[in-house]
Design a protein around this motif. Structure first.
Motif, PDB file in Angstrom:
ATOM      1  N   PRO A 158      25.743 -13.949 -33.007  1.00 61.31           N
ATOM      2  CA  PRO A 158      25.707 -14.963 -34.083  1.00 61.31           C
ATOM      3  C   PRO A 158      24.377 -15.003 -34.837  1.00 61.31           C
ATOM      4  O   PRO A 158      24.347 -15.212 -36.046  1.00 61.31           O
ATOM      5  CB  PRO A 158      25.959 -16.286 -33.369  1.00 61.31           C
ATOM      6  N   MET A 159      23.290 -14.774 -34.115  1.00 60.35           N
ATOM      7  CA  MET A 159      21.986 -14.799 -34.778  1.00 60.35           C
ATOM      8  C   MET A 159      21.846 -13.639 -35.752  1.00 60.35           C
ATOM      9  O   MET A 159      21.400 -13.816 -36.887  1.00 60.35           O
ATOM     10  CB  MET A 159      20.875 -14.752 -33.721  1.00 60.35           C
ATOM     11  N   ASN A 177      23.253 -14.457 -44.302  1.00 62.66           N
ATOM     12  CA  ASN A 177      22.553 -15.548 -44.988  1.00 62.66           C
ATOM     13  C   ASN A 177      21.160 -15.144 -45.466  1.00 62.66           C
ATOM     14  O   ASN A 177      20.871 -15.230 -46.655  1.00 62.66           O
ATOM     15  CB  ASN A 177      22.450 -16.784 -44.087  1.00 62.66           C
ATOM     16  N   SER A 178      20.331 -14.735 -44.541  1.00 63.10           N
ATOM     17  CA  SER A 178      18.922 -14.461 -44.882  1.00 63.10           C
ATOM     18  C   SER A 178      18.764 -13.286 -45.842  1.00 63.10           C
ATOM     19  O   SER A 178      18.048 -13.387 -46.846  1.00 63.10           O
ATOM     20  CB  SER A 178      18.118 -14.189 -43.609  1.00 63.10           C
ATOM     21  N   LEU A 179      19.416 -12.177 -45.536  1.00 62.00           N
ATOM     22  CA  LEU A 179      19.275 -11.003 -46.410  1.00 62.00           C
ATOM     23  C   LEU A 179      19.905 -11.209 -47.787  1.00 62.00           C
ATOM     24  O   LEU A 179      19.291 -10.839 -48.790  1.00 62.00           O
ATOM     25  CB  LEU A 179      19.819  -9.758 -45.716  1.00 62.00           C
ATOM     26  N   SER A 190      10.967 -15.728 -40.776  1.00 62.19           N
ATOM     27  CA  SER A 190      11.347 -15.944 -39.376  1.00 62.19           C
ATOM     28  C   SER A 190      12.502 -15.047 -38.979  1.00 62.19           C
ATOM     29  O   SER A 190      12.467 -14.408 -37.924  1.00 62.19           O
ATOM     30  CB  SER A 190      11.732 -17.406 -39.142  1.00 62.19           C
ATOM     31  N   ALA A 191      13.526 -15.014 -39.800  1.00 66.01           N
ATOM     32  CA  ALA A 191      14.699 -14.197 -39.484  1.00 66.01           C
ATOM     33  C   ALA A 191      14.321 -12.729 -39.373  1.00 66.01           C
ATOM     34  O   ALA A 191      14.765 -12.025 -38.452  1.00 66.01           O
ATOM     35  CB  ALA A 191      15.767 -14.386 -40.556  1.00 66.01           C
ATOM     36  N   THR A 202       8.288  -5.376 -42.790  1.00 67.93           N
ATOM     37  CA  THR A 202       8.958  -6.193 -43.809  1.00 67.93           C
ATOM     38  C   THR A 202       8.451  -7.625 -43.756  1.00 67.93           C
ATOM     39  O   THR A 202       8.235  -8.255 -44.795  1.00 67.93           O
ATOM     40  CB  THR A 202      10.489  -6.159 -43.613  1.00 67.93           C
ATOM     41  N   ARG A 203       8.235  -8.128 -42.554  1.00 64.96           N
ATOM     42  CA  ARG A 203       7.706  -9.493 -42.402  1.00 64.96           C
ATOM     43  C   ARG A 203       6.324  -9.588 -43.054  1.00 64.96           C
ATOM     44  O   ARG A 203       6.025 -10.559 -43.753  1.00 64.96           O
ATOM     45  CB  ARG A 203       7.631  -9.885 -40.931  1.00 64.96           C
TER      46      ARG A 203
END
Length: 110
Positions: free
Chosen positions: A23-24, A31-33, A60-61, A70-71
């Motif tokens: 699920p994460m 959602n995040s991307l 965070s994701a 990437t972060r």
């Protein structure tokens, strides 16, 4: 096998239970991307604050999947959206596509 995501980091943050990991990772993928895909339109409207907010949320994701480079790129963009984003848009888009593929592949493995 993976260029950007890091399985060890995923297991460190989320444990080794596929029922918790799935699920994460699906949330990151769905959602995040996609939110990062919206940055161009927001930047074109000069809505730098909204770009900054979406970048901040995504950090965070992206960290949870171990995409360290990437972060770091997102951190730099967040500091100075008007000047840093246009210089790094190509790299960010490439990273997003790679992360999408790698998460999809990882989900198929677990």
């Amino acid at each position: 096998m993976y260029d950007l995501i890091n399985k060890d980091v995923i297991f460190q943050f989320l444990g080794d239970d596929p029922e918790l990991i799935r699920p994460m990772l699906e949330m990151v993928l769905n959602n995040s991307l996609p939110e990062l895909d919206q940055l161009d339109a927001l930047y074109q409207k000069c809505d730098y604050e909204e770009v900054r907010i979406k970048v901040h949320k995504a950090k965070s994701a992206i960290g949870y999947v171990g995409a360290t480079s990437t972060r770091k790129l997102l951190q730099e963009i967040e500091k100075d959206v008007p000047n840093v984003y246009p210089k790094n848009i190509h790299s960010l888009k490439q990273d997003i596509e790679i992360i999408k593929k790698e998460i999809t592949h990882f989900l198929a493995e677990i």
